[in-house]
Design an enzyme around this catalytic site. Structure first.
Site, PDB file in Angstrom:
ATOM      1  N   CYS A 134      -3.218   5.150   9.391  1.00 36.09           N
ATOM      2  CA  CYS A 134      -2.141   4.280   9.445  1.00 36.09           C
ATOM      3  C   CYS A 134      -1.564   5.493  10.900  1.00 36.09           C
ATOM      4  O   CYS A 134      -0.238   4.716  11.047  1.00 36.09           O
ATOM      5  CB  CYS A 134      -1.201   4.388   9.204  1.00 36.09           C
ATOM      6  N   CYS A 160       7.958   4.137   5.517  1.00 35.99           N
ATOM      7  CA  CYS A 160       7.766   4.286   4.259  1.00 35.99           C
ATOM      8  C   CYS A 160       7.787   2.746   3.710  1.00 35.99           C
ATOM      9  O   CYS A 160       7.060   2.783   2.478  1.00 35.99           O
ATOM     10  CB  CYS A 160       6.120   5.337   3.733  1.00 35.99           C
ATOM     11  N   CYS A 162       1.034  -0.804  -0.268  1.00 40.92           N
ATOM     12  CA  CYS A 162      -0.176  -0.030   0.425  1.00 40.92           C
ATOM     13  C   CYS A 162       1.204   1.447   0.042  1.00 40.92           C
ATOM     14  O   CYS A 162       0.589   2.734  -0.880  1.00 40.92           O
ATOM     15  CB  CYS A 162      -0.582  -0.373   1.320  1.00 40.92           C
ATOM     16  N   CYS A 163       2.355   0.923   0.859  1.00 47.83           N
ATOM     17  CA  CYS A 163       2.677   2.628   0.799  1.00 47.83           C
ATOM     18  C   CYS A 163       3.253   2.494  -0.723  1.00 47.83           C
ATOM     19  O   CYS A 163       3.479   4.126  -1.029  1.00 47.83           O
ATOM     20  CB  CYS A 163       3.853   1.991   1.798  1.00 47.83           C
ATOM     21  N   CYS A 199      -1.296   8.877   6.985  1.00 47.24           N
ATOM     22  CA  CYS A 199      -2.251   8.523   6.063  1.00 47.24           C
ATOM     23  C   CYS A 199      -3.488   8.195   7.388  1.00 47.24           C
ATOM     24  O   CYS A 199      -2.146   7.301   8.820  1.00 47.24           O
ATOM     25  CB  CYS A 199      -2.308   7.019   5.463  1.00 47.24           C
TER      26      CYS A 199
HETATM   27  S1  SF4 Z   1       0.214   5.154   5.337  1.00 46.34           S
HETATM   28 FE1  SF4 Z   1      -0.628   3.778   5.731  1.00 46.34          FE
HETATM   29  S2  SF4 Z   1      -2.711   4.592   4.132  1.00 46.34           S
HETATM   30 FE2  SF4 Z   1      -0.941   5.209   3.386  1.00 46.34          FE
HETATM   31  S3  SF4 Z   1      -0.109   3.688   2.263  1.00 46.34           S
HETATM   32 FE3  SF4 Z   1       1.072   3.493   3.707  1.00 46.34          FE
HETATM   33  S4  SF4 Z   1      -0.126   1.868   4.487  1.00 46.34           S
HETATM   34 FE4  SF4 Z   1      -1.267   2.632   2.642  1.00 46.34          FE
END
Ligand code: SF4
Length: 235
Positions: free
Chosen positions: A196, A221, A112-113, A193
């Site tokens: 998170c 991240c 996701c990151c 985010c």
């Molecule tokens: S912080 Fe969380 S929602 Fe944002 S990109 Fe990373 S995993 Fe995804």
């Protein structure tokens, strides 16, 4: 490009002025609207020179971060360039793994990151020969060796306030009336985010509120450091 160790003792304001004058539109301040990035915007604006700034909108940011973009425009007259993920990549990831895949495993969180942060960030960096970030060494063990100036993937990465203490940061914010992200008042010490990030508990590491459900994983991240190896700048 060569060694930049001679710039290690240059003051943050002077380093930013040097970068703006040297690289002009091929330089930018990267900010996520946290204290460090806001200080860089404040210092850069004090040069009186035009400069570029950009931020990353992952699609999962808290509303307060969006508000800060407008606050910056009003306070500094800087129109922050907003970088977004590739829509097709998001659609494919969510279709296969769901919207909140980051809860499933560290690997899914990294995915996701990577899609929402790292890849769009890398694409944006292609516009620049140098960029500045508000990273500081005291933000946690992963950041303890951050250099003020380093070459990375053919461009310069500046961390002008790398050697600042939390006390210096707060003092600068207050003395210069730098706009403060509203979530700091709610106990947050690092802001990313919305799903998170949480406020920290007294005594916790500054970045403990990031991906708090991960016990042993690095609180990164992938933009500044690879989240799954022991060292090395990722970008
Ligand atoms: S912080 Fe969380 S929602 Fe944002 S990109 Fe990373 S995993 Fe995804």
């Amino acid at each position: 490009m060569g060694s930049y160790s001679h710039l290690e003792n240059v003051a943050a304001a002077d380093l930013l002025r040097w970068a703006i004058e040297t690289f002009e539109e091929r330089f930018a301040v990267a900010t996520s609207m946290q204290k460090g990035g806001m200080i860089l915007l404040d210092l850069a604006s004090r040069t009186g020179l035009p400069f570029r700034a950009f931020t990353l909108d992952t699609g999962r940011l808290p509303a307060e971060t969006h508000t800060m973009i407008e606050t910056v425009r009003q306070r500094y007259g800087v129109s922050v360039e907003v970088v977004t993920p590739d829509r097709a990549e998001i659609t494919a990831m969510v279709a296969e793994h769901g919207q909140d895949l980051f809860r499933d495993s560290v690997e899914m969180r990294h995915l996701c990151c990577n899609v929402r942060k790292v890849r769009p960030f890398e694409r944006k960096l292609r516009e620049f020969d140098a960029w500045a970030t508000g990273l500081r060494r005291r933000q946690g063990r992963t950041r303890a060796a951050v250099a003020k100036v380093a070459e990375s993937n053919g461009r310069l990465k500046l961390a002008p306030i790398a050697d600042w203490s939390p006390q210096q940061v707060d003092a600068y914010m207050i003395e210069n009336d730098v706009p403060l992200h509203p979530l700091y008042a709610k106990g947050y010490t690092s802001i990313g985010c919305a799903p998170c990030t949480r406020a920290i508990i007294q005594g916790e590491d500054e970045r403990a509120g990031r991906w708090w459900w991960e016990v042993d994983a690095k609180k990164e991240c992938g933009i500044h450091f690879a989240p799954d190896c022991s060292d090395g700048a990722f970008i």
